[in-house]
Design a protein around this motif. Structure first.
Motif, PDB file in Angstrom:
ATOM      1  N   LYS A   1      21.659 -31.650 -39.485  1.00 49.04           N
ATOM      2  CA  LYS A   1      22.868 -31.405 -39.741  1.00 49.04           C
ATOM      3  C   LYS A   1      23.874 -31.842 -40.815  1.00 49.04           C
ATOM      4  O   LYS A   1      25.266 -32.244 -40.169  1.00 49.04           O
ATOM      5  CB  LYS A   1      23.456 -30.570 -38.577  1.00 49.04           C
ATOM      6  CG  LYS A   1      23.802 -29.852 -37.259  1.00 49.04           C
ATOM      7  CD  LYS A   1      24.202 -29.584 -36.485  1.00 49.04           C
ATOM      8  CE  LYS A   1      24.889 -30.807 -35.065  1.00 49.04           C
ATOM      9  NZ  LYS A   1      25.595 -30.408 -34.235  1.00 49.04           N
TER      10      LYS A   1
ATOM     11  N   ASN B   1      24.299 -33.217 -45.212  1.00 46.83           N
ATOM     12  CA  ASN B   1      24.686 -33.055 -46.532  1.00 46.83           C
ATOM     13  C   ASN B   1      24.590 -34.440 -46.964  1.00 46.83           C
ATOM     14  O   ASN B   1      25.566 -35.677 -46.161  1.00 46.83           O
ATOM     15  CB  ASN B   1      26.474 -32.457 -46.550  1.00 46.83           C
ATOM     16  CG  ASN B   1      26.566 -33.060 -48.667  1.00 46.83           C
ATOM     17  OD1 ASN B   1      25.835 -32.888 -49.084  1.00 46.83           O
ATOM     18  ND2 ASN B   1      27.840 -32.045 -48.156  1.00 46.83           N
ATOM     19  N   THR B   2      23.541 -35.165 -47.369  1.00 44.42           N
ATOM     20  CA  THR B   2      22.700 -36.118 -48.571  1.00 44.42           C
ATOM     21  C   THR B   2      23.896 -36.304 -49.226  1.00 44.42           C
ATOM     22  O   THR B   2      23.347 -37.503 -49.300  1.00 44.42           O
ATOM     23  CB  THR B   2      21.496 -36.207 -48.579  1.00 44.42           C
ATOM     24  OG1 THR B   2      21.601 -34.588 -49.251  1.00 44.42           O
ATOM     25  CG2 THR B   2      20.462 -35.029 -47.088  1.00 44.42           C
ATOM     26  N   LYS B   3      24.813 -35.525 -49.987  1.00 47.52           N
ATOM     27  CA  LYS B   3      25.314 -36.252 -51.013  1.00 47.52           C
ATOM     28  C   LYS B   3      26.310 -36.991 -50.559  1.00 47.52           C
ATOM     29  O   LYS B   3      26.990 -37.443 -51.117  1.00 47.52           O
ATOM     30  CB  LYS B   3      25.768 -34.575 -51.954  1.00 47.52           C
ATOM     31  CG  LYS B   3      24.126 -33.862 -51.963  1.00 47.52           C
ATOM     32  CD  LYS B   3      24.711 -33.050 -52.835  1.00 47.52           C
ATOM     33  CE  LYS B   3      23.959 -32.533 -53.534  1.00 47.52           C
ATOM     34  NZ  LYS B   3      23.845 -31.687 -53.917  1.00 47.52           N
ATOM     35  N   THR B   4      26.788 -36.968 -49.461  1.00 48.50           N
ATOM     36  CA  THR B   4      28.219 -37.856 -48.446  1.00 48.50           C
ATOM     37  C   THR B   4      27.896 -39.245 -48.675  1.00 48.50           C
ATOM     38  O   THR B   4      27.226 -40.116 -48.740  1.00 48.50           O
ATOM     39  CB  THR B   4      28.668 -37.288 -47.674  1.00 48.50           C
ATOM     40  OG1 THR B   4      27.749 -37.320 -46.506  1.00 48.50           O
ATOM     41  CG2 THR B   4      29.040 -35.439 -47.226  1.00 48.50           C
TER      42      THR B   4
ATOM     43  N   TYR C   1      26.897 -40.210 -44.976  1.00 49.97           N
ATOM     44  CA  TYR C   1      26.017 -40.458 -45.259  1.00 49.97           C
ATOM     45  C   TYR C   1      24.805 -41.237 -44.892  1.00 49.97           C
ATOM     46  O   TYR C   1      24.726 -41.587 -44.293  1.00 49.97           O
ATOM     47  CB  TYR C   1      24.762 -39.030 -45.242  1.00 49.97           C
ATOM     48  CG  TYR C   1      23.648 -38.700 -46.048  1.00 49.97           C
ATOM     49  CD1 TYR C   1      22.848 -38.881 -44.230  1.00 49.97           C
ATOM     50  CD2 TYR C   1      22.692 -39.048 -46.634  1.00 49.97           C
ATOM     51  CE1 TYR C   1      21.554 -38.482 -44.429  1.00 49.97           C
ATOM     52  CE2 TYR C   1      21.185 -39.489 -46.571  1.00 49.97           C
ATOM     53  CZ  TYR C   1      20.663 -39.109 -45.869  1.00 49.97           C
ATOM     54  OH  TYR C   1      19.189 -39.241 -45.347  1.00 49.97           O
TER      55      TYR C   1
ATOM     56  N   ALA D   1      19.345 -29.388 -42.883  1.00 47.40           N
ATOM     57  CA  ALA D   1      20.799 -29.797 -43.940  1.00 47.40           C
ATOM     58  C   ALA D   1      21.646 -29.166 -43.021  1.00 47.40           C
ATOM     59  O   ALA D   1      21.638 -28.068 -42.569  1.00 47.40           O
ATOM     60  CB  ALA D   1      20.715 -28.839 -45.572  1.00 47.40           C
ATOM     61  N   GLN D   2      23.166 -29.087 -43.466  1.00 54.83           N
ATOM     62  CA  GLN D   2      24.111 -28.595 -42.363  1.00 54.83           C
ATOM     63  C   GLN D   2      24.273 -26.814 -43.452  1.00 54.83           C
ATOM     64  O   GLN D   2      24.336 -26.802 -44.569  1.00 54.83           O
ATOM     65  CB  GLN D   2      25.495 -29.492 -42.468  1.00 54.83           C
ATOM     66  CG  GLN D   2      26.782 -29.020 -41.994  1.00 54.83           C
ATOM     67  CD  GLN D   2      27.734 -29.471 -41.530  1.00 54.83           C
ATOM     68  OE1 GLN D   2      27.921 -30.714 -42.321  1.00 54.83           O
ATOM     69  NE2 GLN D   2      29.061 -29.011 -41.265  1.00 54.83           N
ATOM     70  N   ARG D   3      24.181 -26.037 -42.591  1.00 54.25           N
ATOM     71  CA  ARG D   3      24.406 -24.758 -43.282  1.00 54.25           C
ATOM     72  C   ARG D   3      25.606 -24.056 -42.485  1.00 54.25           C
ATOM     73  O   ARG D   3      25.126 -24.186 -41.188  1.00 54.25           O
ATOM     74  CB  ARG D   3      23.049 -24.033 -43.065  1.00 54.25           C
ATOM     75  CG  ARG D   3      21.673 -24.716 -43.904  1.00 54.25           C
ATOM     76  CD  ARG D   3      21.667 -24.554 -45.541  1.00 54.25           C
ATOM     77  NE  ARG D   3      22.373 -23.454 -45.620  1.00 54.25           N
ATOM     78  CZ  ARG D   3      21.362 -22.613 -46.311  1.00 54.25           C
ATOM     79  NH1 ARG D   3      20.073 -22.917 -46.349  1.00 54.25           N
ATOM     80  NH2 ARG D   3      21.583 -21.357 -46.876  1.00 54.25           N
ATOM     81  N   GLU D   4      26.665 -24.062 -43.030  1.00 56.07           N
ATOM     82  CA  GLU D   4      27.954 -23.509 -42.759  1.00 56.07           C
ATOM     83  C   GLU D   4      27.108 -21.478 -42.658  1.00 56.07           C
ATOM     84  O   GLU D   4      27.355 -20.747 -41.176  1.00 56.07           O
ATOM     85  CB  GLU D   4      29.038 -23.515 -43.451  1.00 56.07           C
ATOM     86  CG  GLU D   4      29.938 -22.830 -43.048  1.00 56.07           C
ATOM     87  CD  GLU D   4      30.496 -23.853 -41.761  1.00 56.07           C
ATOM     88  OE1 GLU D   4      31.238 -22.796 -41.079  1.00 56.07           O
ATOM     89  OE2 GLU D   4      30.367 -24.336 -41.573  1.00 56.07           O
TER      90      GLU D   4
END
Length: 133
Positions: A69, A71-74, A77, A98-101
């Motif tokens: 869960k 977001n590797t772009k943050t 993370y 991935a975190q998927r809403e």
């Protein structure tokens, strides 16, 4: 069970104080530890990794950590991942979940991801609520 199966997956409570978790870890050939990318999860994961180390040793092939869960772009993370890589004998897996809403939205409106995909969340909720009245 190991004699009858090639792979057995045991989903344990994320608690170092649960006897079932301790027994499952001790009986495992490999322990996969999922974690979110937060400071709180890093803290609790360190506890689980210490339990793994006590039960199966520090062999790098005995355990792996997978981010779940996320977001590797943050920045968060990246910081948590870097902290987990320090002084940890077990690898942090390159693959992440991935975190998927959309999964949360689909559950919330009682639909599948295929029927919710591409729709705005507010519209989906409003249309579902309107149908119930």
């Amino acid at each position: 069970m190991a004699e009858n199966y090639d792979l057995i997956v045991v989903d344990c409570p994320p608690s170092v104080h649960d006897m079932n978790t301790e027994v499952a870890i001790a009986a495992s050939d490999f322990v996969l530890v999922p974690m979110d990318a937060s400071a709180l999860d890093a803290w609790s994961t360190v506890g689980i990794l210490q339990l793994v180390r006590r039960k199966v040793g520090s062999d790098a092939t005995a355990c792996g950590v997978v981010f779940n869960k996320v977001n590797t772009k943050t920045t968060g993370y990246g910081e948590v991942r870097a902290a987990m890589e320090e002084d940890n004998p077990y690898p942090i897996l390159r693959s992440t979940i991935a975190q998927r809403e959309i999964y949360r939205t689909a559950i919330g409106v009682g639909a599948t991801v295929f029927t919710v995909k591409g729709q705005r969340t507010a519209k989906v909720y409003a249309s579902r609520i309107g149908k119930r009245q």
